[in-house]
Enzyme design. Structure first.
Site, PDB file in Angstrom:
ATOM      1  N   SER A 158      33.527  42.218  42.070  1.00 37.08           N
ATOM      2  CA  SER A 158      34.790  41.750  41.496  1.00 37.08           C
ATOM      3  C   SER A 158      34.833  40.232  41.577  1.00 37.08           C
ATOM      4  O   SER A 158      34.201  39.630  42.459  1.00 37.08           O
ATOM      5  CB  SER A 158      35.979  42.335  42.274  1.00 37.08           C
ATOM      6  OG  SER A 158      37.190  41.691  41.930  1.00 37.08           O
ATOM      7  N   TYR A 170      39.845  43.745  50.700  1.00 42.02           N
ATOM      8  CA  TYR A 170      39.243  43.959  49.386  1.00 42.02           C
ATOM      9  C   TYR A 170      38.251  42.859  49.029  1.00 42.02           C
ATOM     10  O   TYR A 170      37.097  43.139  48.671  1.00 42.02           O
ATOM     11  CB  TYR A 170      40.332  44.054  48.319  1.00 42.02           C
ATOM     12  CG  TYR A 170      39.796  44.292  46.923  1.00 42.02           C
ATOM     13  CD1 TYR A 170      39.316  45.551  46.559  1.00 42.02           C
ATOM     14  CD2 TYR A 170      39.771  43.272  45.990  1.00 42.02           C
ATOM     15  CE1 TYR A 170      38.815  45.775  45.285  1.00 42.02           C
ATOM     16  CE2 TYR A 170      39.272  43.490  44.708  1.00 42.02           C
ATOM     17  CZ  TYR A 170      38.804  44.750  44.360  1.00 42.02           C
ATOM     18  OH  TYR A 170      38.303  44.952  43.095  1.00 42.02           O
TER      19      TYR A 170
END
Length: 265
Positions: A158, A170
């Protein structure tokens, strides 16, 4: 046009032809994964879809088969190494080989302020986004080595791996898998195995569109293309990284974000 140019032009379509290729996409029953699976199938690949939800797996397979694709789906929780091993055995029994592996399954994990993350919260996010990739890539790499054919490993990281994103672990997990492919690129190159990462920006999926609207608006403001991505924006990258067009690329992070990560607004 000289002979070399003619030869290059003639060979170009073959660089993106995946006829006879077998690709595996974890989390391939929706979201980014279904975009990858559609792209791979449209280029001629046979596709194995892994996902935890058997019903969603079947629906994704049926949609691809309706377009003439050779697809099979297997229920698998990739955070469980035993399930990964079993699903790989079933995949090979069905297709006979494996040529590319897209470790796409993952998620936001536990979103809490850093100081409020419990050890269990942290571990569950690691299991979801890092350990699952390790287990999947181990199984795929063993198969590539057994075939003696090399192969392509691709992880969905990401742009959060590059940016500071609040909300617990994350960003850390996505940075971890981006680092993992660099290590694997070095270690597995003698076996002909390549390892790369795709770093999507904000792509409109069921999961991403459940984030707060303020977050979505902020992503859009800092995306110079002026639009959010769609799952079909993953298709070309998947075909490129799976096959011969990227045969000399390994250890790379391919950003697909409409410019979000370079625009500081």
């Amino acid at each position: 046009m000289d002979t070399a140019t003619n030869n290059t032009a003639a060979a170009m379509p073959q660089l993106f032809d995946l006829t006879g290729h077998v690709a595996l996409v974890t989390g391939g029953n929706g979201g980014l994964g279904i975009g990858m699976a559609r792209g791979l199938a449209s280029a001629g690949a046979s596709v194995a879809i892994w996902g935890r939800n058997a019903e969603r797996n079947r629906a994704a397979s049926a949609a691809l088969k309706a377009n003439g694709a050779d697809v099979a789906d297997f229920a698998c929780d990739v955070t469980d190494p035993e399930q990964v091993s079993a699903a790989m055995e079933l995949t090979i029994a069905r297709f006979g080989r494996l040529d590319s592996c897209f470790a796409n399954a993952g998620g936001s994990g536990v979103r809490k302020p850093f100081t409020q993350l419990s050890p269990g919260d942290w571990q569950s996010t690691l299991d979801l986004n890092v350990n699952s990739v390790v287990y999947t890539f181990q199984a795929a790499s063993r198969q590539f080595m057994a075939q003696g054919s090399g192969g392509s490993l691709v992880v969905t990281s990401s742009v959060a791996a590059l940016l500071g994103v609040p909300g617990g672990g994350y960003s850390a997990t996505k940075a971890a898998v981006s680092g993992l492919v660099r290590s694997l690129a070095v270690e597995l190159a003698p076996a002909g195995i390549r390892a790369n990462a795709i770093l999507p920006g904000f792509i409109a999926t069921e999961m991403s569109l459940n984030t707060p609207k303020a977050f979505q608006d902020a992503c859009l403001r800092r995306t110079p293309s002026g639009k959010l991505g769609t799952v079909d924006d993953m298709a070309g990258a998947a075909v490129f990284l799976a096959g011969p067009a990227s045969q000399y690329m390994t250890g790379h992070s391919l950003v697909i974000d409409g410019g979000q990560s370079i625009f500081p607004m």
